[in-house]
Design a protein around this motif. Structure first.
Motif, PDB file in Angstrom:
ATOM      1  N   ASP A   1       5.167  10.741   3.555  1.00  0.00           N
ATOM      2  CA  ASP A   1       4.889  11.696   4.624  1.00  0.00           C
ATOM      3  C   ASP A   1       5.469  13.072   4.289  1.00  0.00           C
ATOM      4  O   ASP A   1       6.555  13.426   4.702  1.00  0.00           O
ATOM      5  CB  ASP A   1       5.499  11.127   5.916  1.00  0.00           C
ATOM      6  CG  ASP A   1       5.127  11.916   7.145  1.00  0.00           C
ATOM      7  OD1 ASP A   1       4.437  12.955   7.008  1.00  0.00           O
ATOM      8  OD2 ASP A   1       5.526  11.498   8.244  1.00  0.00           O
ATOM      9  N   ASN A   2       4.689  13.824   3.533  1.00  0.00           N
ATOM     10  CA  ASN A   2       5.174  15.162   3.152  1.00  0.00           C
ATOM     11  C   ASN A   2       4.579  16.260   4.009  1.00  0.00           C
ATOM     12  O   ASN A   2       4.829  17.438   3.795  1.00  0.00           O
ATOM     13  CB  ASN A   2       4.915  15.423   1.659  1.00  0.00           C
ATOM     14  CG  ASN A   2       3.445  15.321   1.312  1.00  0.00           C
ATOM     15  OD1 ASN A   2       2.604  15.137   2.189  1.00  0.00           O
ATOM     16  ND2 ASN A   2       3.120  15.462   0.034  1.00  0.00           N
ATOM     17  N   ARG A   3       3.739  15.855   4.956  1.00  0.00           N
ATOM     18  CA  ARG A   3       3.186  16.788   5.945  1.00  0.00           C
ATOM     19  C   ARG A   3       2.225  17.817   5.353  1.00  0.00           C
ATOM     20  O   ARG A   3       1.864  18.786   6.001  1.00  0.00           O
ATOM     21  CB  ARG A   3       4.304  17.473   6.731  1.00  0.00           C
ATOM     22  CG  ARG A   3       5.223  16.447   7.393  1.00  0.00           C
ATOM     23  CD  ARG A   3       6.271  17.072   8.276  1.00  0.00           C
ATOM     24  NE  ARG A   3       6.979  16.040   9.035  1.00  0.00           N
ATOM     25  CZ  ARG A   3       7.914  16.295   9.928  1.00  0.00           C
ATOM     26  NH1 ARG A   3       8.258  17.553  10.195  1.00  0.00           N
ATOM     27  NH2 ARG A   3       8.501  15.324  10.589  1.00  0.00           N
ATOM     28  N   VAL A   4       1.849  17.616   4.137  1.00  0.00           N
ATOM     29  CA  VAL A   4       0.836  18.482   3.513  1.00  0.00           C
ATOM     30  C   VAL A   4      -0.088  17.621   2.656  1.00  0.00           C
ATOM     31  O   VAL A   4       0.213  16.459   2.377  1.00  0.00           O
ATOM     32  CB  VAL A   4       1.463  19.565   2.596  1.00  0.00           C
ATOM     33  CG1 VAL A   4       2.215  20.601   3.410  1.00  0.00           C
ATOM     34  CG2 VAL A   4       2.353  18.922   1.531  1.00  0.00           C
TER      35      VAL A   4
ATOM     36  N   ALA B   1      -2.617  21.746   5.420  1.00  0.00           N
ATOM     37  CA  ALA B   1      -1.919  21.010   6.475  1.00  0.00           C
ATOM     38  C   ALA B   1      -2.390  19.567   6.500  1.00  0.00           C
ATOM     39  O   ALA B   1      -3.580  19.304   6.415  1.00  0.00           O
ATOM     40  CB  ALA B   1      -2.193  21.654   7.824  1.00  0.00           C
ATOM     41  N   SER B   2      -1.462  18.657   6.639  1.00  0.00           N
ATOM     42  CA  SER B   2      -1.860  17.257   6.790  1.00  0.00           C
ATOM     43  C   SER B   2      -1.743  16.898   8.272  1.00  0.00           C
ATOM     44  O   SER B   2      -1.228  17.692   9.074  1.00  0.00           O
ATOM     45  CB  SER B   2      -0.969  16.356   5.931  1.00  0.00           C
ATOM     46  OG  SER B   2       0.110  15.871   6.703  1.00  0.00           O
ATOM     47  N   PRO B   3      -2.193  15.713   8.624  1.00  0.00           N
ATOM     48  CA  PRO B   3      -2.151  15.340  10.049  1.00  0.00           C
ATOM     49  C   PRO B   3      -0.747  15.229  10.619  1.00  0.00           C
ATOM     50  O   PRO B   3      -0.599  15.186  11.825  1.00  0.00           O
ATOM     51  CB  PRO B   3      -2.840  13.966  10.082  1.00  0.00           C
ATOM     52  CG  PRO B   3      -3.572  13.839   8.817  1.00  0.00           C
ATOM     53  CD  PRO B   3      -2.896  14.700   7.820  1.00  0.00           C
TER      54      PRO B   3
ATOM     55  N   VAL C   1       0.850  -1.193   0.000  1.00  0.00           N
ATOM     56  CA  VAL C   1       0.000   0.000   0.000  1.00  0.00           C
ATOM     57  C   VAL C   1       0.888   1.246   0.000  1.00  0.00           C
ATOM     58  O   VAL C   1       1.833   1.327   0.784  1.00  0.00           O
ATOM     59  CB  VAL C   1      -0.894   0.015   1.258  1.00  0.00           C
ATOM     60  CG1 VAL C   1      -1.518   1.392   1.475  1.00  0.00           C
ATOM     61  CG2 VAL C   1      -1.960  -1.069   1.175  1.00  0.00           C
ATOM     62  N   HIS C   2       0.558   2.184  -0.869  1.00  0.00           N
ATOM     63  CA  HIS C   2       1.210   3.491  -0.828  1.00  0.00           C
ATOM     64  C   HIS C   2       0.158   4.559  -0.576  1.00  0.00           C
ATOM     65  O   HIS C   2      -0.883   4.580  -1.250  1.00  0.00           O
ATOM     66  CB  HIS C   2       1.902   3.799  -2.161  1.00  0.00           C
ATOM     67  CG  HIS C   2       3.205   3.094  -2.323  1.00  0.00           C
ATOM     68  ND1 HIS C   2       4.413   3.676  -2.041  1.00  0.00           N
ATOM     69  CD2 HIS C   2       3.481   1.826  -2.720  1.00  0.00           C
ATOM     70  CE1 HIS C   2       5.391   2.808  -2.275  1.00  0.00           C
ATOM     71  NE2 HIS C   2       4.850   1.665  -2.691  1.00  0.00           N
ATOM     72  N   GLY C   3       0.432   5.448   0.356  1.00  0.00           N
ATOM     73  CA  GLY C   3      -0.549   6.500   0.584  1.00  0.00           C
ATOM     74  C   GLY C   3       0.089   7.725   1.191  1.00  0.00           C
ATOM     75  O   GLY C   3       1.196   7.681   1.736  1.00  0.00           O
ATOM     76  N   GLY C   4      -0.627   8.809   1.112  1.00  0.00           N
ATOM     77  CA  GLY C   4      -0.169  10.058   1.702  1.00  0.00           C
ATOM     78  C   GLY C   4      -0.530  10.117   3.179  1.00  0.00           C
ATOM     79  O   GLY C   4      -1.239   9.255   3.712  1.00  0.00           O
ATOM     80  N   ASP C   5      -0.031  11.162   3.819  1.00  0.00           N
ATOM     81  CA  ASP C   5      -0.322  11.333   5.245  1.00  0.00           C
ATOM     82  C   ASP C   5      -1.793  11.694   5.470  1.00  0.00           C
ATOM     83  O   ASP C   5      -2.392  11.287   6.472  1.00  0.00           O
ATOM     84  CB  ASP C   5       0.600  12.386   5.865  1.00  0.00           C
ATOM     85  CG  ASP C   5       1.008  13.446   4.870  1.00  0.00           C
ATOM     86  OD1 ASP C   5       0.244  13.709   3.912  1.00  0.00           O
ATOM     87  OD2 ASP C   5       2.095  14.031   5.022  1.00  0.00           O
ATOM     88  N   GLY C   6      -2.367  12.417   4.521  1.00  0.00           N
ATOM     89  CA  GLY C   6      -3.790  12.690   4.642  1.00  0.00           C
ATOM     90  C   GLY C   6      -4.576  11.411   4.399  1.00  0.00           C
ATOM     91  O   GLY C   6      -5.517  11.083   5.117  1.00  0.00           O
TER      92      GLY C   6
END
Ligand SMILES: Cc1ncc(C[n+]2csc(CCOP(=O)(O)OP(=O)(O)O)c2C)c(N)n1
Ligand SMILES: Cc1ncc(C[n+]2csc(CCOP(=O)(O)OP(=O)(O)O)c2C)c(N)n1
Ligand code: SF4
Ligand code: SF4
Ligand SMILES: [Mg+2]
Ligand SMILES: [Mg+2]
Lengths: 631, 316, 631, 316
Positions: free
Chosen positions: B120-123, B131-133, B89-94
């Motif tokens: 995890d790019n924080r956005v 802003a991401s979590p 699985v690949h996913g963003g922080d959001g």
């Protein structure tokens, strides 16, 4: 009589359901046809619950009726709630020890009902205790009262069978099935067999219950009471006793289900419970292979994991009710976009929101058909009775896979939670057709534009892509407007293919005089009661037909149009406020269905109220009748 | 099989921004796959919605780009249906820790044998930089109108608390380290989580490569042993606690494997205890019909549904 | 000419949007009316994006047109993609340094388009490089080419203004707005003011941009090129330059918004960004009070927290697009059940699923109207243009609060992401009507059955309950069938109240010859292009009217029926496959709308294609025309 | 105000099963409210769907019985809109940690001043006894067809990892302890979480009162100090770690406050840094119109939306 209506009542958790199961099985052994529905609160223990049951000697029991010929009560709330709903000369079985109980002492009763009953008793000049009520019924409504002390039965059974006093209370509810069985003069063998089947051979329990049965039979004999029900004339050798949930589960298994995800919700969860019970059963596994039933963290995960399983080539399904379905909508839209064959079994209950979680409705028709953003092909089917539900549950997979669309099997609580004597299905009718499945290979195009239904490979067999974004033939994102137009159109035009290819009997069935001017139209659990009402009308010289819509979407416009064109009176019947099926017809055919019978109290339409409602409409007094009967 | 990293790549033009950390993740991934010699057909790359999620079409393996936040349940359905497949699985922080946080926690309870790689790019990249979590409190990245009012979730701590049996952190621009971590994660039997620090030059002008260079350091596995070596609860607990402590460190960010416990049975193994034939015969590999007919014969029907069958005893 | 169509193109992230904003503002200063739409990929950097813009001298710009009179290109992909869409004699501004670029080198171009262009160039015998293409256009289509080296402009500006070489590239996109402004001969003052406003007084940037403008103007003068657009004749003193997102945000603020929750999604997020920018603005706070904008963890939380805020007595709203709306459906059903006034602003984009996240559609009509289990009252409104969107966004709260229902304001990407010169709204029209709000007090019944709209108290003011279960007048769970019937009916009958009370102009507006036989019917962003097409038809002697449906649900059946009854040709126009509005009419009125113009490529219906499509239908050649134009 | 516990009770008949732990939670709650002297009108009880969720109508304060799993975002909207209100969330383990786990994690990042009380009966009560996320692996409670195949989530560990600033465990049948813990949780400024072990005699025949009697013990605050006493990161981290370690203990279950950090600014406090007038003037307490008209005059409109206003300069 060749049919009887009975009511078994007690508080939730007091064993009313077990009573029902034993009784239905015993009746089945005897050869009766039975339909029994559970009416209960969203509560685990304490609130009033009851079984409404129709028992037929010479035809299929397919609708319920209220008032009833017989009430077997476990507690005073049952008596207060239903006693006025006994037919003239009906039978009331109750615990003599309840006689002093007063209405205002029934803490679990809802305020509104208590107030209504108080007013009623007062206006009749009847005291607010059970004894006064019972006396009143006996003297004014010819009710035959069968009262004995339940406690004394239990203590005598306890002694006889050496049941520890702390445990004897468990057999309280056995009294009511025993009473009904006795009043119908069922042979003890039938009861015993039913107990054996229900308790899976735990002989101790069977014997204890039989002891209760014998005691109760004796009291019934003493009371010289009986329900004059004719001997069964039906010619079955073997049948199924199943709820709608059970029937669907069996149908899914027959249809090749391999993956079922669910998040618990009433009235859907029992279907998964059935499958779970089966899923780790060694004989099932050796006969059929593994059936994975996965309880997930929410309905979003339920639909997502079912889609994942389907992509892996598995026949997969998830099951839910309104609130859960709402959460599946985004996933549904994904399945539409990626042409993933999944089956969503959708049991309607009373909405909106949490609504009436344990009551019934058919108010989610448009949610099933229209929810989801964007336009995509989906199929919505419904089932008129248990046997249909069985076949439809199996066939849903064929439709899903042949057309590569999500299929919603729309059912409701009335069907889900009613138990019936169901004919043995004809397994030859169950096909497993997987549609355009390919192995993949070089240059494989999952979303080929060449045919309406593209070739489908499974994960693990080929390299290809899926995305909820608009995609090219390989499944890769593209925003090209020309590709968009073609891909979008192809996906939607499948609807026409489905409409063209599905045989008429999958679209609708018509029963009754199809040459007549009166056309009742409905879907799902309306079928039985509509047919019974038609039959009754026919006895009064009014001929009519019932259209049982099975394919709700794509709407079988041609077929319905033809039927409507020859009818004078078209009446939609539905458990909803809006008679939504009429609106659907209007949308698709441009013809308004002006007449309807609806009910939205959460209780099923019963035979006794439907027939008069139809007559009111036929006589021109009303165009729309709202039914309200039932407790 | 001898496939080279580039054999795991498709020919599509990549539409990430120049300098995006996702390029690093992509190339470490294909390196890892090639070193693991995974049959491309038998791998499934499941990705969510976001810049990160687009990785699915750049890798030449079956890809399931699904819904925002839902990769984990998609992956679960796939893997359990066909346990022969390797699922990543690949996913963003959001995607994984915002909208998908419920599934993230649930996977920890299941220990399904899948690998989860957090970009995890924080956005929120693809929606233009909110802003991401994982964005720390008070930080104002480029597209924010005001400094972030939320505190950040700690992905490593959350994964540890949720029950992941492999938890690691790496950095998108440290190709070799990331490749090694991905390899270990994929090889790990159970739910593996890799938090990949990922620069987003377009929207995250605070957590830049310079920032990460400054703040990160490698765990030295000579004195940091994340592996639970024995099926022993005490060792597991002790290592979990140490990992958690390390996860709380925010002044410097450790790169490496925080925790690995190979002794917890996977969901598949627990299924296999119940099904005699699983995973050999899985839902995906067992027949469902005989020549367009149901597997159920009248006889098997009666066996399987025996509890629901009633014989009329009329005449007895 | 008194109007011109222009296209500004470059790769995403290269500043095309900034160019657009500056240009629109400059044109506004000059007194032109402008409509400009952004067309872009779901991508942050690199994919092709462009602005399609209509500039009018003497009337309101309300539709787009493609082909265009002028293309200003930042890159070769723009030239290849659009060059064939220049009108005869149109203007093409491009970078001379691009001349050697070949089609196959444009890596960011999608395969399908490249293949189409390759075929086209080959069939024309034109080489696949920019220079050959440009030459071909100049010689065969009378295109006036304005080519100069962008690099040389930048380096000369860089030198003049002492911009470090690493930063000078930032001004690349200034070249294109400068070119357009120069070709229209806009006064430098207008450009300067526009820059000042856009860059909020950062004078350095303004001056640098003006330097670019001067350089470019010189090249344009050298090229002796110009777009012969008439001087503006419109009589505005002050106007707003706003996108649809902006207009809605402003309307919400005017309407008393105090709580906005959101989870980012295209094309809705910009509305919340606008509000966030405003929300911590001291002057706003001192003038209006606190405006809380909360980014939440998902759309479920968005709708849930908005409902929570509304229960606390706050005007609250959330904003989303299709995928997010799907997740809000369960919450919506709760709001319906508890009669909670919330506003959901729903910007449609291309579906299904993730679909085409940055493209437009109107395919979610039925999702907005029908999604959600159970039957409950909701209101769905739409807006035909930016000014309507402003008023509607404010009024949505009044409808929500007066009738205590969830209101869905259904918009789309076309409106959301197009920027226009919008007249100043008349604030006297903005009412704040809170409906039946009470203080509570002893025996307070939140869900009183006495009137269709019950008295509403806020949390903190009284003791009362809410539940998604069916409830009594106090808000406590009850499953009583009589209460159910009354409560259910009361909630639904509000729909009739809404239908009765809303003034006609909130239901629909009709423009054009309402006495004519031709009736176009549509909603939302169709309005402008429909009106322009009608105007053009009128010049050809065909008179018709456009019905702009504003109240989509409850459907204004009476009003529409009257309109339809007198028309001969009724044509539904919609950005969808199904012309859903026609189906809605059919459902409500029992009259089929057989003719339609639809488009589902994700690109807006443009003027140039709508008029011929209508003619095709009017002449009887087709009943349904599918539009496909646009890149 | 001198309200007695029973003043916080409504007169409705309670439809929980006899012996249900929810009775204990209800009575401890009303005890706590009475001792805290909370004005009933200014309290909001937000509850989810489940047996637990029904508590809303037994308490004589405004109740918001909402959707399964969504109490936390409901509560967030209420509290932030009107910070004068005291907001308490009650939910089941399925509600808060199954379907609602994403919101549970998100609240930790916000530290909104609300109290979350988990009715932890380890089953899905109202849907007839399925396994809940807190049911341990391998346990077969009454309604399960087979032993639980999932591992359990650890509510305390998850709350700590998510950022809750008050985390405690109590037991439904220890009225006094639970009352005290609820009081402290409500008084705590920030997101407070109380995991209440709750017997469900109907469906959970494994985790019975006898079981809990055996397995629980009280934390002795003479040697267990969960309170972060200084606004000092080190102390906070140290206490968090200790709490986490304690949370991992499963052989015996500690009852008491695991962690409390009053120094983390609440969301409301962070908002107040930005709005000059918050929480005095909150969304709920600031006017939104003047006599049925918008607050915006043409002049204020021009000030507020100045960036979007363009004057035609024709003639210049
Ligand atoms: C249900 C839903 N809500 C919102 C969106 C819009 N959306 C697309 S990508 C994205 C977030 C991207 O952020 P992240 O997950 O961190 O990925 P990144 O782009 O940073 O890699 C969002 C909110 C969506 N596609 N679906
Ligand atoms: C969206 C949704 N899914 C499922 C349900 C059905 N449902 C009602 S209560 C419940 C779970 C109850 O378990 P828990 O939260 O632990 O509460 P308990 O009854 O044990 O107190 C479920 C799944 C629902 N109401 N809504
Ligand atoms: S926005 Fe950020 S994460 Fe997305 S592609 Fe660009 S640099 Fe990468
Ligand atoms: S089922 Fe369990 S939790 Fe629910 S009321 Fe009964 S005992 Fe309590
Ligand atoms: Mg991100
Ligand atoms: Mg529970």
């Amino acid at each position: 009589m060749d049919e009887a209506s009975c009511l078994l009542g007690g508080f939730q958790g007091s064993g009313v359901e077990t009573s029902m199961m034993v009784l239905v099985k015993a009746l089945a052994h005897a050869g009766y046809s039975v339909l029994a529905q559970r009416e209960y609160y969203s509560n685990i223990t304490g609130r009033h619950s009851y079984i409404l049951m129709r028992i037929c000697s010479s035809r299929e029991a397919r609708s319920l009726s209220y008032p009833v010929h017989l009430i077997a009560a476990l507690d005073s709330e049952t008596v207060f709630t239903h006693a006025f709903e006994l037919t003239e000369g009906g039978l009331l079985v109750l615990d003599r020890d309840l006689f002093p109980r007063k209405l205002r002492e029934v803490a679990s009763m809802e305020e509104q009902l208590r107030e209504r009953l108080e007013r009623r008793l007062a206006s009749l000049g009847v005291g607010d205790d059970i004894e006064s009520l019972v006396e009143h019924l006996a003297s004014h409504a010819g009710v035959k009262v069968v009262a004995f002390s339940y406690r004394s039965i239990l203590s005598s059974v306890g002694e006889k069978r050496r049941i520890p006093p702390t445990q004897v209370n468990r057999y309280l509810s056995s009294i009511i099935f025993s009473a009904v069985a006795s009043l119908i003069s069922l042979k003890p063998l039938y009861v015993e067999q039913a107990l054996r089947s229900h308790f899976k051979g735990r002989e101790e329990l069977v014997a204890n219950n039989m002891a209760v049965f014998e005691e109760v039979s004796a009291r019934v004999r003493e009371a010289k009471a009986s329900l004059e029900l004719e001997q069964p004339k039906l010619k079955w050798e073997r049948l199924l006793v199943a709820s709608g949930n059970d029937a669907v589960a069996m149908g899914k298994v027959a249809g090749g289900l391999r993956f079922q995800s669910y998040y618990p919700i009433t009235p859907a969860a029992d279907e998964s419970l059935f499958l779970e019970r089966l899923s780790y059963d060694e004989s099932t596994e050796s006969l059929l292979g593994p059936l994975l039933v996965l309880q997930v963290e929410d309905e979003i995960a339920a639909v997502a994991s079912a889609i994942g399983a389907a992509l892996a080539g598995v026949r997969s399904s998830t099951t839910t009710s309104g609130p859960g379905f709402d959460l599946m909508v985004e996933g549904l839209s994904y399945a539409g976009m990626n042409e993933v064959p999944i089956v969503v079994t959708y049991y309607q209950r009373g909405g909106p929101s949490t609504g009436q979680p344990t009551r019934g409705s058919q108010s989610d028709l448009f949610n099933a058909i229209f929810a989801g953003h964007g336009e995509f092909s989906r199929v919505v089917i419904s089932s008129g009775d248990h046997l249909e539900a069985f076949y439809d549950a199996a066939e849903a997979f064929n439709i899903a896979e042949k057309y590569q669309v999500p299929v919603i099997h729309l059912l409701d609580k009335f069907l889900a939670n009613s138990v019936t004597t169901m004919p043995f299905p004809d397994l030859d009718k169950i096909k497993v057709e997987r549609g355009n499945v390919v192995a993949g290979g070089e240059g494989y195009k999952r979303f080929s534009l060449e045919a309406l239904v593209p070739p489908r490979a499974f994960l693990g067999d080929a390299i290809f892509w899926h995305t909820g974004d608009e995609h090219d033939e390989y499944g890769r994102i593209t925003e090209d407007p020309e590709n968009r137009e073609k891909m979008y159109r192809r996906r939607i035009e499948k609807m026409q293919l489905i409409r063209d290819e599905l045989p008429r009997e999958r679209k609708l069935t018509v029963q009754g005089g199809s040459d007549s001017n009166l056309l009742l139209i409905g879907w799902g659990s309306v079928k039985g009661v509509a047919l019974d009402a038609l039959e009754a009308l026919e006895k009064e010289g009014v001929r009519g037909a019932y259209v049982n819509l099975k394919l709700l979407w794509p709407f079988p416009g041609e077929e319905v149009k033809k039927l409507l064109s020859s009818a004078e009176d078209v009446i939609a019947i539905e458990h909803s406020y809006g008679a939504l099926v009429g609106k659907l017809i209007s949308m698709e055919l441009g013809v308004k269905v002006e007449k309807s019978v609806v009910k939205y109290t959460g209780r099923p339409i019963t035979f006794d109220e439907l027939q008069p409602a139809l007559k009111k409409i036929l006589s021109g007094v009303e165009k729309r009748v709202v039914l309200k009967h039932g407790a | 099989m001898g496939l080279k990293p580039q054999d795991y790549r498709t020919q599509l033009w990549i539409d990430w921004c120049p300098g995006c950390g996702n390029f690093g993740i992509l190339s470490s991934l294909t390196l890892a796959l090639s070193e693991l010699s995974i049959d491309p057909k038998k791998l499934v790359l499941v990705s969510g919605i976001g810049c990160s999620g687009k990785i699915f079409q750049y890798v030449n393996v079956p890809g399931v780009h699904n819904l925002h936040g839902r990769s984990i349940p998609f992956a679960t359905g796939i893997k359990l249906s066909n346990p022969e497949l390797t699922v990543i699985v690949h996913g963003g922080d959001g995607d994984l820790l915002g909208i998908g946080a419920g599934h993230f926690v649930a996977l920890g309870r299941r220990n399904v044998d899948v690998t989860v790689i957090l970009h995890d790019n924080r956005v929120y990249g693809l929606t233009k930089g909110q802003a991401s979590p994982t964005l720390p409190y008070g930080v104002k990245t480029k597209a924010l109108t005001h400094p972030n009012i939320h505190y950040a979730v700690n992905p490593i701590a959350l994964a540890l608390a949720s029950g992941y049996t492999f938890v690691a952190r790496s950095y998108a621009l440290e190709a070799k380290h990331l490749k090694e971590v991905i390899k270990r994660a994929v090889q790990h039997k159970g739910s593996a989580f890799v938090d990949v620090l990922q620069p987003c030059p377009t929207f995250n002008d605070v957590h830049t490569p310079e920032y990460y260079k400054r703040i990160t350091y490698y765990l030295d596995e000579r004195d940091w042993d994340p592996l639970v070596r024995n099926p022993d609860e005490r060792e597991a607990e002790e290592k979990l606690l140490k990992a958690f402590k390390l996860a709380l460190e925010e002044e410097r960010l450790a790169l490496g494997v925080f925790y690995q416990n190979p002794h917890v049975p996977t969901f598949e193994e627990r299924l296999a205890e119940r099904f005699k034939t699983y995973p050999r015969a899985s839902p995906a590999t067992s027949p469902i019909g005989r020549e367009s007919r149901t597997l159920l014969t009248p006889e098997t029907f009666q066996k399987v549904f025996r509890d629901y069958i009633v014989e009329t005893l009329q005449g007895y």
